[in-house]
Design a protein around this motif. Structure first.
Motif, PDB file in Angstrom:
ATOM      1  N   UNK A 193       0.856  -1.194   0.000  1.00 51.31           N
ATOM      2  CA  UNK A 193       0.000   0.000   0.000  1.00 51.31           C
ATOM      3  C   UNK A 193       0.891   1.242   0.000  1.00 51.31           C
ATOM      4  N   UNK A 194       0.642   2.135  -0.960  1.00 57.18           N
ATOM      5  CA  UNK A 194       1.420   3.380  -1.055  1.00 57.18           C
ATOM      6  C   UNK A 194       0.479   4.550  -0.790  1.00 57.18           C
ATOM      7  N   UNK A 195       0.802   5.347   0.199  1.00 50.93           N
ATOM      8  CA  UNK A 195       0.007   6.552   0.461  1.00 50.93           C
ATOM      9  C   UNK A 195       0.820   7.733  -0.046  1.00 50.93           C
ATOM     10  N   UNK A 196       0.188   8.594  -0.834  1.00 53.12           N
ATOM     11  CA  UNK A 196       0.966   9.690  -1.419  1.00 53.12           C
ATOM     12  C   UNK A 196       0.430  11.062  -1.013  1.00 53.12           C
ATOM     13  N   UNK A 197       1.371  11.999  -0.851  1.00 52.62           N
ATOM     14  CA  UNK A 197       1.040  13.422  -0.683  1.00 52.62           C
ATOM     15  C   UNK A 197       0.843  14.025  -2.069  1.00 52.62           C
ATOM     16  N   UNK A 198       0.542  15.304  -2.093  1.00 54.07           N
ATOM     17  CA  UNK A 198       0.497  16.037  -3.360  1.00 54.07           C
ATOM     18  C   UNK A 198       1.935  16.420  -3.735  1.00 54.07           C
ATOM     19  N   UNK A 199       2.216  16.627  -5.031  1.00 48.71           N
ATOM     20  CA  UNK A 199       3.582  17.038  -5.398  1.00 48.71           C
ATOM     21  C   UNK A 199       4.017  18.284  -4.625  1.00 48.71           C
ATOM     22  N   UNK A 200       5.215  18.211  -4.067  1.00 51.93           N
ATOM     23  CA  UNK A 200       5.717  19.324  -3.248  1.00 51.93           C
ATOM     24  C   UNK A 200       6.659  20.204  -4.052  1.00 51.93           C
ATOM     25  N   UNK A 201       7.558  20.873  -3.335  1.00 52.24           N
ATOM     26  CA  UNK A 201       8.457  21.830  -3.991  1.00 52.24           C
ATOM     27  C   UNK A 201       9.583  21.111  -4.724  1.00 52.24           C
ATOM     28  N   UNK A 202       9.890  21.600  -5.945  1.00 56.43           N
ATOM     29  CA  UNK A 202      11.030  21.045  -6.702  1.00 56.43           C
ATOM     30  C   UNK A 202      12.322  21.736  -6.313  1.00 56.43           C
ATOM     31  N   UNK A 203      12.212  22.953  -5.801  1.00 50.47           N
ATOM     32  CA  UNK A 203      13.367  23.744  -5.343  1.00 50.47           C
ATOM     33  C   UNK A 203      12.822  24.707  -4.295  1.00 50.47           C
ATOM     34  N   UNK A 204      13.700  25.327  -3.497  1.00 50.96           N
ATOM     35  CA  UNK A 204      13.199  26.108  -2.356  1.00 50.96           C
ATOM     36  C   UNK A 204      12.203  27.216  -2.719  1.00 50.96           C
ATOM     37  N   UNK A 205      12.302  27.810  -3.908  1.00 48.70           N
ATOM     38  CA  UNK A 205      11.385  28.927  -4.237  1.00 48.70           C
ATOM     39  C   UNK A 205      10.082  28.428  -4.851  1.00 48.70           C
ATOM     40  N   UNK A 206       9.974  27.130  -5.076  1.00 51.03           N
ATOM     41  CA  UNK A 206       8.809  26.571  -5.759  1.00 51.03           C
ATOM     42  C   UNK A 206       7.566  26.612  -4.855  1.00 51.03           C
TER      43      UNK A 206
END
Ligand code: ASP
Length: 452
Positions: free
Chosen positions: A32-45
């Motif tokens: 079972x894989x629980x996933x978040x929403x896509x987060x930041x790709x770099x600090x300013x994202x």
């Protein structure tokens, strides 16, 4: 059988999602894989969840939602295309977000939750599609259909007890890998409702508990829980094993890699929680478990947190005055203040609380009431206190721990304002001036970790 949870940085783009798929494929127990929403790709994202909140706010404010809608869809489409998934499959995701936007905006919190949840929901569909494209049997599962029922307020959902049996029924014995969106469930009426921010960890822990998993793997972008904040001590290393009690003591006093409340459902069932790094899947990570073997005198971690204050008072014969403590604490209760510690002597007592919870108008009111209602002889408030905690199961029954710690602090020229040993004897806390926090943590690290 293992339940895995991946945080936003592990899903920020196609490259990260490929790592997630590699991890899932590497062990057949990962069911079972629980996933978040896509987060930041770099600090300013910007995190997808924040983009969605912005989108909802545009709609609630009656403004044109098209630019904010396009920004979210472009971000998700880029991931879809970079994963080289079947081009038509993405239309379903774009249409789903359109339908959410067409919902009534009143009540605002219900609307906001429906939009916020789209980040995790789309991400789970993307990950399931990515796993299938590699030939794995994988299915997206909708939390509502699987029986994750939440009570409480929109934006701050709380799992209802019946969810556990329902989730077990619908998820056990599946032959395919389940990809389950974190962060939200359904109200008993079937409305989408989210946990508070960061709530995908909670979903993962609930699923691990419901399925009585052998392990709950929580993937993030660090190597585990560090023995001390690496920003304070750069050579700090991750802790291989930690008990729940140790984690609780450490997170309380400033460890912020991981929030222990988020794993409570797993902890209640005694399921080991394994913190791991998506970017370094072979690193050992940190295992958090009910019990562990420990060496006598061993400290596992040191935490330091600034921003506390003490309210000190003394009164002759305080120890004989029946009801003094109760009346004092009830003043704090009536003001809606939660305190952190209450060190006391024969004729004096201090209440320690977070400075942010104690603005000056509240301070004035409380002090006046203490003076008037408790007739104390002396009363003063001191701000700018840091709490430093050393923690370890091995401290229990070990002689000389306090001597070693206070010796190290004295040697570093740190004045101890307060010293408190927890009743559990697995932690010892020192109050020092804010400005001495880093120096104190460093001195204790050198004392307890230099030979490891
Ligand atoms: N995506 C949600 C948030 O940003 C939940 C999570 O990532 O755990 O708060």
């Amino acid at each position: 059988m293992k339940v895995l949870k991946f945080g936003g940085s592990s899903l920020a783009n196609a490259e990260q999602i490929k790592k997630v798929c590699d991890i899932a494929a590497a062990d057949p127990d990962r069911r079972v894989l629980v996933v978040s929403a896509p987060g930041k790709r770099h600090p300013e994202d910007t995190k997808v969840t924040d983009m969605l909140i912005n989108l909802a706010q545009e709609a609630l404010g009656g403004r044109d939602t098209e630019p904010a809608y396009a920004a979210v869809i472009d971000r998700l489409r880029e991931i879809w295309e970079d994963l080289q998934l079947d081009a038509t499959g993405f239309d379903e995701i774009a249409e789903d977000l359109r339908q959410r936007l067409a919902m009534p905006t009143d009540p605002a919190n219900r609307f906001l939750d429906a939009i916020k949840a789209a980040g995790e929901d789309c991400c789970a569909r993307i990950v399931a599609a990515a796993l299938r494209s590699r030939g794995m049997a994988a299915t997206y599962v909708c939390p509502r259909d699987a029986g994750l029922i939440l009570g409480g307020e929109f934006g701050d959902g709380q799992v209802l007890p019946e969810s556990y049996a329902r989730l077990a029924d619908s998820l056990k014995n599946r032959s395919e890998v389940v990809v389950f969106p974190g962060f939200f469930g359904a109200t008993p009426d079937g409305e989408t409702i989210t946990f508070s921010r960061g709530g995908s960890d909670v979903t993962g822990a609930i699923l691990a508990a419901a399925l009585a998993a052998d392990e709950y793997e929580n993937y993030t972008d660090v190597d585990g829980v560090y023995c001390v904040d690496p920003r304070l001590v750069p050579e700090a290393r991750p802790i291989p094993e930690l008990t729940y009690r140790e984690l609780r003591e450490l997170t309380y006093s400033g460890f912020n890699v991981f929030h222990e409340e988020a794993v409570i459902p797993a902890i209640r069932e005694g399921i080991p929680v394994h913190i791991r790094n998506t970017n370094r899947p072979n690193a050992p990570g940190t295992r958090i478990m009910p019990r562990r073997r420990f060496k006598h005198g061993e400290v596992v971690g040191i935490a330091g947190q600034r921003g506390f204050c003490t309210i000190y008072m003394s009164k002759l014969l305080m120890n004989r005055e029946i009801g003094f403590g109760r009346r004092l604490l009830s003043l704090f209760e009536e003001e809606g203040l939660s305190y952190e510690h209450v060190p006391s002597g024969i004729d004096d007592i201090s209440i320690i609380l977070a400075s942010d919870d104690f603005p000056t108008d509240v301070e004035r009111r409380i002090l006046e009431r203490i003076r008037l209602e408790l007739q104390v002889d002396a009363l003063e408030v001191e701000r700018g206190l840091a709490l430093i905690m050393i923690v370890g199961e091995g401290m229990h029954y070990s002689v000389g721990m306090a001597a070693k710690a206070t010796g190290a602090l004295a040697h570093a020229g740190v004045n101890i304002e307060m010293l408190n040993q927890g009743s559990s004897e697995i932690s010892m806390m020192f109050g020092v001036k804010d400005g001495d926090c880093q120096k104190a943590v460093r001195a204790l690290f050198d004392e307890f970790f230099s030979d490891r």
